[in-house]
Design a protein around this motif. Structure first.
Motif, mmCIF file in Angstrom:
data_model
loop_
_atom_site.group_PDB
_atom_site.id
_atom_site.type_symbol
_atom_site.label_atom_id
_atom_site.label_comp_id
_atom_site.label_asym_id
_atom_site.label_seq_id
_atom_site.Cartn_x
_atom_site.Cartn_y
_atom_site.Cartn_z
ATOM 1 N N SER A 2 -21.950 -76.439 -69.775
ATOM 2 C CA SER A 2 -21.049 -75.710 -68.885
ATOM 3 C C SER A 2 -21.270 -74.206 -68.965
ATOM 4 C CB SER A 2 -19.596 -76.044 -69.197
ATOM 5 O OG SER A 2 -19.294 -75.700 -70.524
ATOM 6 N N LEU A 32 -11.124 -69.313 -69.923
ATOM 7 C CA LEU A 32 -10.774 -69.656 -68.546
ATOM 8 C C LEU A 32 -9.774 -70.798 -68.530
ATOM 9 C CD1 LEU A 32 -14.395 -69.755 -67.085
ATOM 10 C CD2 LEU A 32 -12.785 -67.874 -66.918
ATOM 11 N N ASN A 33 -8.904 -70.783 -67.544
ATOM 12 C CA ASN A 33 -7.993 -71.891 -67.294
ATOM 13 C C ASN A 33 -8.040 -72.158 -65.800
ATOM 14 O OD1 ASN A 33 -6.018 -73.816 -67.229
ATOM 15 N ND2 ASN A 33 -4.344 -72.427 -67.691
ATOM 16 N N GLN A 34 -8.627 -73.286 -65.431
ATOM 17 C CA GLN A 34 -8.784 -73.653 -64.024
ATOM 18 C C GLN A 34 -9.418 -72.507 -63.230
ATOM 19 O OE1 GLN A 34 -4.953 -75.021 -62.662
ATOM 20 N NE2 GLN A 34 -4.969 -76.759 -64.053
ATOM 21 N N ASP A 35 -10.531 -72.000 -63.729
ATOM 22 C CA ASP A 35 -11.313 -70.924 -63.102
ATOM 23 C C ASP A 35 -10.616 -69.565 -63.095
ATOM 24 O OD1 ASP A 35 -13.470 -72.619 -62.633
ATOM 25 O OD2 ASP A 35 -12.659 -73.242 -60.699
ATOM 26 N N ARG A 36 -9.491 -69.449 -63.739
ATOM 27 C CA ARG A 36 -8.794 -68.162 -63.848
ATOM 28 C C ARG A 36 -9.106 -67.550 -65.209
ATOM 29 N NH1 ARG A 36 -2.282 -67.204 -63.434
ATOM 30 N NH2 ARG A 36 -2.376 -64.934 -63.375
ATOM 31 N N ARG A 50 -15.218 -65.445 -73.197
ATOM 32 C CA ARG A 50 -14.336 -65.592 -72.033
ATOM 33 C C ARG A 50 -13.494 -66.843 -72.211
ATOM 34 N NH1 ARG A 50 -16.834 -65.677 -66.453
ATOM 35 N NH2 ARG A 50 -14.858 -64.785 -65.841
#
Length: 91
Positions: A8, A37-41, A35
């Motif tokens: 990923s 990320l949480n659901q692309d945020r 980085r």
């Protein structure tokens, strides 16, 4: 040296043995980009992180608060305790 590949993120990571980590823990500077990320945020993004290595524990990464989108987190009523880090708040 053997490596694990995270598909990923396409990052080669060296294989480490937690039994080889020191006691008391070691603190290492991490200049690679970290980085979260949480659901692309993006929740956190830094090149100024730290990594704690403690015998028989998975590495723990710390990101400075100024590199975390604190408005995306909720503070827990729970805390944790470590003989080295003392009492910590959880989010």
């Amino acid at each position: 040296m053997s490596c694990l590949i995270s598909e990923s993120f396409r990052v080669a990571l060296p294989i480490e043995n937690v039994q080889d980590y020191p006691r008391p823990p070691a603190l290492e500077r991490v200049t690679a980009r970290l980085r979260v990320l949480n659901q692309d945020r993006v929740i956190a993004d830094t090149t100024d992180g730290w990594r704690v290595l403690e015998t028989h524990h998975a590495p723990t990464y710390y990101i400075p608060p100024h590199d975390v989108m604190m408005t995306t987190l909720s503070r827990s009523t729970r805390t944790s305790f470590c003989e080295w880090k003392r009492v910590r708040c959880l989010f």
